[in-house]
Every structure is written in C-alpha cells, then in structure tokens.
Scaffold this active site. Structure first.
Site, short mmCIF file in Angstrom:
data_model
loop_
_atom_site.label_atom_id
_atom_site.label_comp_id
_atom_site.label_asym_id
_atom_site.label_seq_id
_atom_site.Cartn_x
_atom_site.Cartn_y
_atom_site.Cartn_z
N ASP A 84 -54.61 44.66 90.68
CA ASP A 84 -55.51 44.80 92.02
C ASP A 84 -55.94 45.88 92.58
O ASP A 84 -55.06 46.93 92.38
CB ASP A 84 -54.74 43.95 93.10
CG ASP A 84 -55.33 43.63 94.54
OD1 ASP A 84 -56.14 42.92 94.67
OD2 ASP A 84 -54.55 44.50 95.31
N GLU A 125 -59.51 45.37 88.73
CA GLU A 125 -60.51 45.07 89.78
C GLU A 125 -60.98 46.25 90.64
O GLU A 125 -60.47 46.73 91.37
CB GLU A 125 -59.57 44.15 90.77
CG GLU A 125 -60.75 43.46 91.88
CD GLU A 125 -60.24 43.57 93.35
OE1 GLU A 125 -60.57 42.81 94.33
OE2 GLU A 125 -59.07 44.05 93.57
#
Length: 479
Positions: free
Chosen positions: A247, A271
């Site tokens: 993330d 990400e």
C-alpha cells in the site's frame, strides 16, 4: 426459420451487431422466410490456454458488508472465480485496525491480530476471524488460486499517547503494546520507531499520519516486519498468503519492498499512485517489484471520458505496460477510484466494458475489480473477456488505427494460436474498417459477441471488420 407477417408491414428493420439493414417490400403473402440464427461459429478457446495467462481479482470494495462476514462471503465465490480463469485474489489487509470492526485495514494497529484478540471493540476484523481467513485461503488454494495480502507498512494508527522528544515533547499516538492497540504483544512500538527519531528524520512523502509514519531505517522495524523468523511477513506466509500488495509505496523507500521480497518471497505489486509512466518504471526498477499501471488507468479515463478521443491510445510509451509489460499490473477500477467523487479519478460506468476490453486484450497482468465482476450487467461480458485474455490475447502488438472515434489493435498470436484484433468504436454509429490480417481465406468471428457478422478474409488476408456504436468487437478465427 423465422416468419413475419408482411400484409401491413412495408419496411422491416433488421439489426445485426449494431448495423441496420432496411428491407422494403410490397409482398402481399402472409409471411416471408428469414434465415435462422447461425450455429455458434466460434472455436473452443480452451485449446489455446496460455501457460503465462491468469487474471487477478481484487476481492473487496470500500466498506464491505456485512461486517465480520466478508471471508465467508468470498468463500461462496471461489469456484466461480476459478472457473472464470482467475489465478490470484487480492485480499484486504488482514490485521486489526484502529477502527476495529469498521476498519478496512488501512489504519493498522496490531499486525498479528487477524481476528482473534478482543481489542479495538471487536474480536473479528471487519472481514472475519482468523479461522475463517485460514479456511478461505485453503479453499482458494484447493482451486489453484494464489492469495495476496494487502501490506500497509507506511503508517500505523490506534496506539496510546506518549510524549515524543523528537517532536519537542508533543504527545502523539505512538505507543503500541498489550494495553494500547497491540494485544498480540508482538512488534510493540514507541516514538523511536516512527518519524522523526534518533537516526532518521522523515520518509519522502509521509502524507498520512505523519506522527506515526513507520521508520524502516530502524533495524527493530525491519526485524519485525520481515527479517525475524516470526516477523509479520513470515506470520502472513504461515497463514497461507502467497504474495503481497504494498500500500501507498510513495511513503517509503522502494529498497524496503526489495528487502521484504528478498526475505519473504512471493508475488508482489506496489501501489504507486501516479499517472506518470516513467515514475512507475523508475519505482519498478528500484524495488524489483511489479506496480499497478496507474498511467494506463488515467489514459483510459482521459480518452474514454474526458477527451472522448481515442488517439492517445496510439501514442508510444504513455503507460507502464508499454514500457515494461512484464511488470505492469493493469486495472480499470479499485476500492479507491470507485469511492472517489472526482469523476477524473474513475472510469465512468458507461465506459467500463470498453476499458476492460482494452485491458484484457493487451499485455500486462490484469486485475478485475470485485464490484464490476459481481455486477450482473457486466459479469457475462467480463467472463468472455477473461477467457479471451487467457487464450488468444498473445503475440506482438500492432496498433492499426487510433483516431478520435476508433482504436484498432492486432495481436499476432504465435504457433497455432491465431491471436486477435480489437476494434473499439466510441462514436454513436456503427463503423467498419478494411484491414490486413494474418488469416487467409478464413471466416472470422467476434468473440465478444457484439457483432453477428462472420466475414471471410480473401487470399491476401484482407477483410472488412465492424464495430457497433459505443462498443467493441474482438475478431479471431472462426470455424
């Protein structure tokens, strides 16, 4: 045969795949015979299953319901996803978050509490219990689907207040122990494990929870996240996870992703929320990990929704998949884009299938969003597109045309695999295009089932292909 009464009808309009054919008649007989629908002219695509194929499913959306039961909900989807050609599923961050049973996992408090400790107002996470998670993973594995865990290692939430001398004595929520958001007692933390501290001032872009932005330069943090035999990474691997979705990787150095992967192993994807393809490529090179292709996502949003002009799809190098297809994880929607109220950060509902048709005929490793696949308006077509990707979406890519309304791309195939031709048309009217193919004296078929025409190529491989208005066709060899 189909019969229609012609006594009162002078003109009959027939629709074939979006094309209009007007028949005028003065027939006074009771009926006129029309040809029956042809038998299925398509080849069995299972004969072309590619060894390098596979599609990932994002197995959640923002604020999944019902709370505490999500793992059980997913258990009912496993067989269908496996039959559709899904080979990996990305699950939400499994640890207990600061908001307890309401947490989507992006406010990590106790990495080792995956639904078994009574803290933050709940035993279960929003998604379920540890036993339900392990049962789900076993079911996925039994159906040959790998399971990817969301790893949020940039910031923490839900600890106790303590004075931070590196912030001038300011009290921050940086104390994590058995009585403060970390009931497992593993990876207890204090102010010195966040920024700033005695050895490191800050990460490049600690935009969220700056006071509890984890410092990976601290050996203690490295040890507990991935180095120890009982680290977070090793614990998740023991639960059955096969890989990792990192993330918000902008908030820490890419070398830490490489360090995790070197120690823990498995598939990974980062990400890096950035529409610049070179930024994505630089991160891939530095981390050694694939990344989500936000550049492709924004090009599709731009061409389909904002500019309403497909020309940019023909440009060189404006997506990660064009620069480095082996490390591009492509997508059309995710939990963040779908909850964003800014229309420039999501692809419109009306253009979703056009975007999926692009993604699932090109290279890169595609990801399907749960809410799109489980939408009955999209599901039948997505199943077709996944099968097309897993079979005939192979070979060198050649862009034939990219103009305001049309985008035409050819995959060359290889060996016995015939490849395909994608024809996207965003105008209001049906269009046609004369194209040179690799198929000689052969019937071709639209495997997307948006056109019922079955044209035949000539001795040189030339043929006219068609696409309905605001739709697409995917042509390949027929029977």
């Amino acid at each position: 045969m189909i019969t229609i009464n012609m006594k009162t009808i002078k003109k009959v309009i027939l629709l074939f795949g979006g094309f209009t054919l007007l028949l005028s008649s003065c027939v006074e007989d009771d009926s006129v015979a029309l040809p029956a629908a042809p038998e299925n002219p398509k080849l069995d695509l299972t004969q072309y299953t590619r060894a390098d194929a596979g599609v990932m499913m994002q197995g959640f959306y923002w604020d999944v319901e019902p709370r505490g039961e999500w793992y059980n909900v997913l258990n009912t989807k496993v067989a269908d996803w496996a039959n559709s050609g899904i080979n990996r599923v990305w699950l939400p961050a499994p640890g207990k978050g600061a908001s307890g049973g309401f947490s989507m996992g992006y406010d990590p408090s106790d990495y080792f509490d995956v639904g078994e400790f009574d803290q933050q107002g709940t035993i279960k996470t929003r998604f379920g219990s540890r036993a339900e998670l392990e049962n789900l993973i076993q079911n996925f594995h039994a159906n040959n689907i790998e399971v990817i865990a969301d790893i949020v290692m940039g910031h923490n939430s839900g600890g106790g207040l303590q004075a931070n001398p590196f912030r001038g004595g300011e009290e921050v929520y940086s104390l994590f122990d058995e009585n403060n958001g970390n009931a497992s007692g593993k990876f207890n933390r204090n102010f010195n494990h966040f920024h700033p501290n005695e050895i490191h001032n800050a990460d490049p872009q600690a935009l969220f929870f700056a006071e509890t932005d984890l410092c990976h330069d601290q050996p203690y943090v490295q040890d507990w996240l991935w180095e120890r035999d009982d680290s977070v990474g090793e614990f998740y691997k023991s639960l059955g996870f096969d890989g990792w979705r990192f993330d918000y990787v902008k908030s820490f150095d890419p070398k830490w992703v490489k360090a995790w992967n070197d120690k823990i192993g498995g598939f990974s994807v980062g990400e890096n929320f950035d529409g610049n393809e070179q930024v994505l490529k630089d991160w891939v090179d530095a981390s050694g990990s694939p990344a989500f292709d936000f550049a492709m996502f924004y090009r599709l949003d731009e061409t389909l929704d904002r500019a309403k002009d497909l020309s940019a799809l023909g440009n060189e190098g404006n997506m990660l998949r064009k620069l480095d297809p082996a490390n591009a994880v492509t997508f059309v929607a995710n939990h963040d884009t779908e909850k964003d109220e800014n229309p420039d950060n999501r692809i419109s509902y009306a253009n979703k299938l056009l975007a999926y048709a692009y993604m699932l005929t090109h290279d890169g490793y595609p990801t399907i969003f749960y809410s799109d696949y489980e939408n009955e308006a999209f599901k039948p077509q997505l199943k077709k597109l996944i099968q097309i990707y897993n079979s005939i979406a192979t070979g060198a890519i050649e862009i034939i045309e990219a103009n305001e309304n049309e985008y035409i791309m050819k995959r060359a195939g290889n060996g016995d695999n015939p490849g395909l031709i994608l024809y996207m048309n965003i105008s209001d009217k049906a269009t046609q295009y004369d194209i040179s193919t690799n198929w000689v004296n052969a019937k071709i078929v639209d495997y997307a089932d948006n056109s019922r025409f079955t044209p035949t190529t000539d001795a040189n491989g030339n043929v006219t292909i068609y696409a309905p208005g605001k739709s697409y066709t995917i042509w390949s060899l027929g029977k």
